[in-house]
Enzyme design. Structure first.
Site, short mmCIF file in Angstrom:
data_model
loop_
_atom_site.label_atom_id
_atom_site.label_comp_id
_atom_site.label_asym_id
_atom_site.label_seq_id
_atom_site.Cartn_x
_atom_site.Cartn_y
_atom_site.Cartn_z
N CYS A 1 0.85 -1.19 0.00
CA CYS A 1 0.00 0.00 0.00
C CYS A 1 0.89 1.24 0.00
CB CYS A 1 -0.91 -0.02 1.23
SG CYS A 1 -1.80 1.51 1.52
N HIS B 1 -5.71 5.27 -8.39
CA HIS B 1 -4.79 4.55 -7.51
C HIS B 1 -5.55 3.86 -6.39
CE1 HIS B 1 -1.78 7.54 -9.22
NE2 HIS B 1 -1.28 6.35 -9.53
N CYS C 1 9.60 33.12 5.79
CA CYS C 1 10.10 33.36 7.14
C CYS C 1 10.22 32.07 7.95
CB CYS C 1 9.17 34.31 7.89
SG CYS C 1 9.04 35.93 7.11
N CYS D 1 7.13 45.48 18.69
CA CYS D 1 8.08 44.42 18.32
C CYS D 1 8.43 43.62 19.57
CB CYS D 1 9.34 45.04 17.71
SG CYS D 1 10.63 43.81 17.36
N CYS E 1 5.31 36.67 12.14
CA CYS E 1 5.89 35.44 11.61
C CYS E 1 5.71 34.28 12.58
CB CYS E 1 7.39 35.64 11.32
SG CYS E 1 7.73 37.02 10.22
N CYS F 1 9.61 44.18 14.17
CA CYS F 1 9.79 45.41 13.42
C CYS F 1 10.72 45.09 12.24
CB CYS F 1 10.38 46.51 14.31
SG CYS F 1 12.06 46.12 14.90
N CYS G 1 14.62 49.31 26.87
CA CYS G 1 13.39 50.04 26.56
C CYS G 1 13.71 51.50 26.24
CB CYS G 1 12.42 49.95 27.73
SG CYS G 1 10.91 50.93 27.49
#
Length: 624
Positions: free
Chosen positions: A309, A329, A439, A479, A490, A497, A518
């Site tokens: 098979c 098939h 990505c 981001c 992604c 970003c 930050c």
């Protein structure tokens, strides 16, 4: 006495005279026969001389006058015959497959291969060589031909192996010494097509654990049609009450797996006398899958019943009920259902599980409608969303779709499904967009299904992931690895970003303490966690005050100014101030004194504005 003696003598003389007469008569007869033969010989020689003079000769094989161009002298014995007689002699041996006994018509000297190649034309010579090789293989135990008709590879027999290891046969039963010796001598595997066969009885595959005689005796016994175990009164499954006398459901062992397969098998017998190998309830039965079935009603199929098979590659097609897809098939019925039920294996939604394992066309069969219903709905949903993404990306008329050599030629839906990634939300189970396929290479190799959450179900902590007015369609994110506004999504889990997206293969692997500090001054989770900034539509319309992070351009310009040396910054400010003075319009004299205080402060603000504009020109706008 004298009279008697005289009579006796007289009688003897008469007998001798009679005998002498017979002798002379016989001798005259011989002379006449010799004379006749001599005359025939002379006449033949005369005829041959006359024929030679005229360019002909009489063949010793057919005794027909032939032109000299048809005369052929054999290399081994120098006998001459016409080419027609020699060709006929050779082809007769080819037809009865006894090329090894090919000899001269007048003696027993074999005809040389050189003469044969000269006498026969190319097609006849090819046939002669094939028959000669076949005869050599059949009469010489040194060579064996592969029984696969599509291969016919010739295998040279090597010395028998002396390995008598205690290996197992069918059902993990240890092999006897006799079976091991038979295996070592007669089991062969063709290197061209991998066919395993017995060189003695030509059975495919080799009957492991049995000699040829034992295999023949075993064939006469009843066996389970699915697992091939020999049946007896104890291990034979009881018949189904409703089909007690149905031969199509007979010969099944008590194994739970075999009984389950019998319960889904077709109940019909084919015109060839073999049970149908399909499933119960089909309107049209499968063609007979048995390789040795030669019935006139047998239909040709793309595969043989002895082939594995194409989905499980563990059992042959005859070992379980099968279905023939619309593409032609054949596969095990339970393998098709299992393949569809298992769906995709990775984090991204793909639809290869719905395709035929051999031709990659989408599987279609009436018996699979129930298990295909949900995947088809998901397929149509993802396809529709992918086409929308393709339109937003202005790729509806991409060169990929217009190129006739590309697999996505005139197939925008196929290209959209290939280009864009969609993931299943762990909470609402709906597909959501998670970036482009290009990505995927920089994403994590392993994934946690709990992390695959769509925007509507996402809980971003301090951020606002849902707008009371616009829902989740216009939510912007920071981001994940810096304070810039995200422009890429992604892997179905991560917002980037533009600068971080260019390093998508490196930055996710950095420890948290090495991520950028930050710079936005907005309370948010540590760098490395997702954070929603709020609704971009409301912010643009000033309908809802939201806290936002600086854009990529502003943040990058600020970082550039912070890292620029002081001396260089001073030069740039003086240069900008001079440029601003040149561009500044002249004011009327009457207002000069009035605006004196404001004019003194103007160059500094103008220089700062010019500097900001200049820095914005240096930073390229990110791609969305």
């Amino acid at each position: 006495m004298e009279d008697g003696e005289g009579g006796s003598g007289s009688g003897g003389v008469v007998d001798e005279s009679l005998a002498g007469a017979d002798f002379y008569a016989h001798r005259r007869k011989e002379e006449q026969e010799n004379e006749r033969l001599l005359m025939e010989m002379l006449a033949r020689e005369e005829e041959e001389q006359r024929g030679s003079a005229e360019g002909t000769f009489t063949c010793d094989g057919c005794h027909i006058n032939q032109p000299l161009s048809a005369l052929f002298f054999l290399e081994a014995c120098q006998h001459s015959f016409c080419l027609k007689c020699l060709r006929k002699c050779i082809l007769e041996k080819v037809e009865i497959r006894t090329c090894s006994k090919l000899t001269c018509l007048g003696c027993q000297v074999p005809i040389s291969q050189t003469d044969i190649r000269t006498i026969l034309n190319p097609s006849e010579l090819d046939q002669y060589l094939r028959v000669s090789v076949e005869e050599l293989i059949n009469t010489n135990n040194t060579f064996i031909r592969c029984p696969n008709t599509q291969c016919n590879n010739v295998i040279e027999r090597a010395g028998a192996s002396s390995d008598i290891s205690d290996s197992a046969g069918a059902g993990n039963v240890p092999l006897t010494k006799e079976a091991i010796e038979h295996r070592n001598e007669y089991r062969f595997r063709c290197r061209e097509c991998s066919t395993e066969f017995c060189a003695s009885c030509r059975i495919v595959p080799y009957h492991l654990g049995k000699t040829c005689l034992q295999h023949e005796d075993d064939k006469k016994q009843k066996h389970c049609r699915y697992c091939a175990v020999q049946l007896n009164a104890k291990n034979t499954a009881p018949a189904i009450p409703a089909s007690a006398n149905n031969p199509a459901l007979a010969n099944v062992c008590v194994s739970a797996e075999c009984v389950e397969r019998r319960n889904t098998a077709c109940e019909k017998m084919l015109p060839c006398g073999h049970p149908c190998g399909g499933i119960r309830g089909e309107i049209e039965c499968l063609p007979c899958l048995l390789d040795d079935c030669n019935h006139d009603s047998k239909q040709k199929t793309m595969q043989l019943g002895s082939e594995y098979c194409g989905i499980c590659y563990v059992e042959s097609l005859t070992d379980a009920p099968c279905i023939m897809l619309k593409c032609g098939h054949i596969f095990h019925y339970h393998c098709c259902r299992l393949k569809i039920s298992n769906e995709w294996s990775g984090s991204r939604i793909t639809f290869g599980f719905m395709d035929c394992a051999l031709c990659k066309k989408q599987m279609a069969h009436d018996s699979l409608a129930d298990v295909l219903a949900k995947p088809l709905m998901l397929y149509n949903d993802v396809k529709e969303k992918s086409l929308v993404r393709l339109k937003l990306a202005n790729a509806e008329n991409s060169d990929v779709i217009k190129d006739s050599t590309n697999p996505f030629y005139n197939d925008p839906a196929g290209y959209a499904l290939y280009r864009f990634c969609f993931y299943p939300c762990y909470k609402c189970k709906k597909p959501y967009f998670g970036g482009e396929k290009q990505c995927e290479g920089g994403g994590p190799k392993e994934f946690n299904a709990h992390e695959l959450v769509c925007t509507g179900c996402c809980d971003s902590g301090l951020g606002k992931s849902k707008c009371d007015k616009h829902g989740t369609d216009y939510i912007q994110y920071k981001c994940r690895y810096c304070c810039n506004t995200a422009m890429w999504f992604c892997f179905g889990t991560t917002h980037f970003c533009e600068p971080c997206h260019q390093k998508a293969g490196e930055i996710p692997r950095l420890p948290r303490h090495q991520l950028p500090a930050c710079t936005c001054g907005i309370p948010h989770p540590p760098q490395g966690d997702e954070f929603a900034l709020g609704c971009a539509q409301c912010r643009a319309l000033s309908e809802e005050p939201t806290t936002t992070a600086p854009t990529t351009t502003t943040a990058t310009a600020a970082a550039t100014a912070a890292t620029e040396p002081k001396k260089q910054r001073g030069k740039s400010k003086r240069k900008e101030k001079a440029e601003n003075k040149e561009k500044k319009p002249k004011k009327p004299p009457s207002k000069k004194k009035k605006d004196k205080g404001e004019e003194a402060k103007q160059p500094k603000g103008a220089a700062a504005k010019g500097s900001a504009l200049k820095r914005r020109r240096k930073v390229s706008s990110p791609k969305v």
